[in-house]
Design a protein around this motif. Structure first.
Motif, PDB file in Angstrom:
ATOM      1  N   UNK A 192       1.359  -1.003  -0.146  1.00  0.00           N
ATOM      2  CA  UNK A 192       0.009   0.217   0.099  1.00  0.00           C
ATOM      3  C   UNK A 192       0.840   1.085   0.258  1.00  0.00           C
ATOM      4  N   UNK A 193       2.269   1.116   0.878  1.00  0.00           N
ATOM      5  CA  UNK A 193       2.674   2.261   0.777  1.00  0.00           C
ATOM      6  C   UNK A 193       3.613   3.163  -0.610  1.00  0.00           C
ATOM      7  N   UNK A 194       3.547   1.806  -1.156  1.00  0.00           N
ATOM      8  CA  UNK A 194       4.744   1.778  -2.730  1.00  0.00           C
ATOM      9  C   UNK A 194       2.992   2.342  -3.522  1.00  0.00           C
ATOM     10  N   UNK A 195       1.798   1.610  -3.475  1.00  0.00           N
ATOM     11  CA  UNK A 195       1.536   2.790  -4.672  1.00  0.00           C
ATOM     12  C   UNK A 195       0.983   4.017  -4.174  1.00  0.00           C
ATOM     13  N   UNK A 196       0.398   4.009  -3.158  1.00  0.00           N
ATOM     14  CA  UNK A 196       1.202   6.003  -1.947  1.00  0.00           C
ATOM     15  C   UNK A 196       1.824   7.001  -2.599  1.00  0.00           C
ATOM     16  N   UNK A 197       2.750   5.895  -1.735  1.00  0.00           N
ATOM     17  CA  UNK A 197       4.772   6.590  -1.785  1.00  0.00           C
ATOM     18  C   UNK A 197       5.636   6.448  -2.130  1.00  0.00           C
ATOM     19  N   UNK A 198       5.248   5.707  -4.030  1.00  0.00           N
ATOM     20  CA  UNK A 198       6.028   4.653  -4.489  1.00  0.00           C
ATOM     21  C   UNK A 198       8.251   5.576  -3.851  1.00  0.00           C
ATOM     22  N   UNK A 199       8.012   7.047  -4.600  1.00  0.00           N
ATOM     23  CA  UNK A 199       9.090   7.482  -3.780  1.00  0.00           C
ATOM     24  C   UNK A 199       9.767   7.585  -2.426  1.00  0.00           C
ATOM     25  N   UNK A 200       8.958   7.699  -1.189  1.00  0.00           N
ATOM     26  CA  UNK A 200       8.679   7.705   0.326  1.00  0.00           C
ATOM     27  C   UNK A 200       9.005   6.627   0.873  1.00  0.00           C
ATOM     28  N   UNK A 201       8.123   5.655   0.314  1.00  0.00           N
ATOM     29  CA  UNK A 201       8.501   4.606   1.085  1.00  0.00           C
ATOM     30  C   UNK A 201      10.346   3.735   0.863  1.00  0.00           C
ATOM     31  N   UNK A 202      10.300   4.163   0.109  1.00  0.00           N
ATOM     32  CA  UNK A 202      12.471   4.101   0.617  1.00  0.00           C
ATOM     33  C   UNK A 202      12.975   4.505   1.487  1.00  0.00           C
ATOM     34  N   UNK A 203      12.589   6.274   1.232  1.00  0.00           N
ATOM     35  CA  UNK A 203      13.207   7.366   1.795  1.00  0.00           C
ATOM     36  C   UNK A 203      12.985   7.033   3.440  1.00  0.00           C
ATOM     37  N   UNK A 204      11.549   6.163   3.465  1.00  0.00           N
ATOM     38  CA  UNK A 204      11.152   6.127   5.175  1.00  0.00           C
ATOM     39  C   UNK A 204      12.269   5.895   5.914  1.00  0.00           C
ATOM     40  N   UNK A 205      12.299   4.201   4.824  1.00  0.00           N
ATOM     41  CA  UNK A 205      12.646   3.077   6.187  1.00  0.00           C
ATOM     42  C   UNK A 205      14.019   3.590   6.210  1.00  0.00           C
ATOM     43  N   UNK A 206      15.198   4.094   4.864  1.00  0.00           N
ATOM     44  CA  UNK A 206      15.710   4.691   4.958  1.00  0.00           C
ATOM     45  C   UNK A 206      17.268   5.663   6.476  1.00  0.00           C
ATOM     46  N   UNK A 207      15.362   6.459   6.558  1.00  0.00           N
ATOM     47  CA  UNK A 207      15.926   7.116   7.252  1.00  0.00           C
ATOM     48  C   UNK A 207      16.054   6.992   8.633  1.00  0.00           C
TER      49      UNK A 207
END
Length: 125
Positions: A10-25
């Motif tokens: 769901x996160x990748x559908x809604x925020x494709x670029x932000x999902x990876x940044x969230x986890x990385x951060x």
């Protein structure tokens, strides 16, 4: 599917670029917080029956506008709403509706944030 996988989908559908940044951060300081964000809102709540992702993003934009002082989150959810089928006019109308319940200053701030997002998407400064 487990909560994390469902949430990530769901996160990748809604925020494709932000999902990876969230986890990385969060990985070096609070990886569990990142997991909680994926599992609870996006895995448990967003997956519930009764509302589609577009409706959930509309509700989220309304809530973040009403809360105020949520610029990064509101920007992300405006982008997310556009990613799951909202158009710009729908985003604007949701924010205008919040003038009634949250006040004009918060609605104006929300509109200004929406304008920033639209300008970023259009490649304007």
């Amino acid at each position: 599917m487990d909560r994390y996988s469902t949430g990530l989908k769901n996160l990748e559908k809604i925020h494709p670029e932000a999902s990876k940044a969230l986890m990385e951060n969060l990985k070096d300081i609070a990886p569990d917080l990142g997991r909680f964000v994926v599992e609870f809102p996006y895995g448990d709540v967003y997956e519930r029956p009764g509302l589609d992702l577009k409706s959930r993003e509309i509700a989220t934009i309304a809530a973040l506008t009403a809360i105020g002082d949520t610029k990064p989150e509101l920007k992300d959810h405006i982008k997310g709403a556009l990613n799951v089928g909202c158009n710009r006019q729908e985003v604007i109308e949701v924010i205008i509706q919040m003038a009634v319940y949250a006040g004009f200053p918060r609605a104006i701030n929300g509109i200004n944030i929406a304008k920033e997002v639209f300008n970023e998407i259009d490649g304007k400064k």
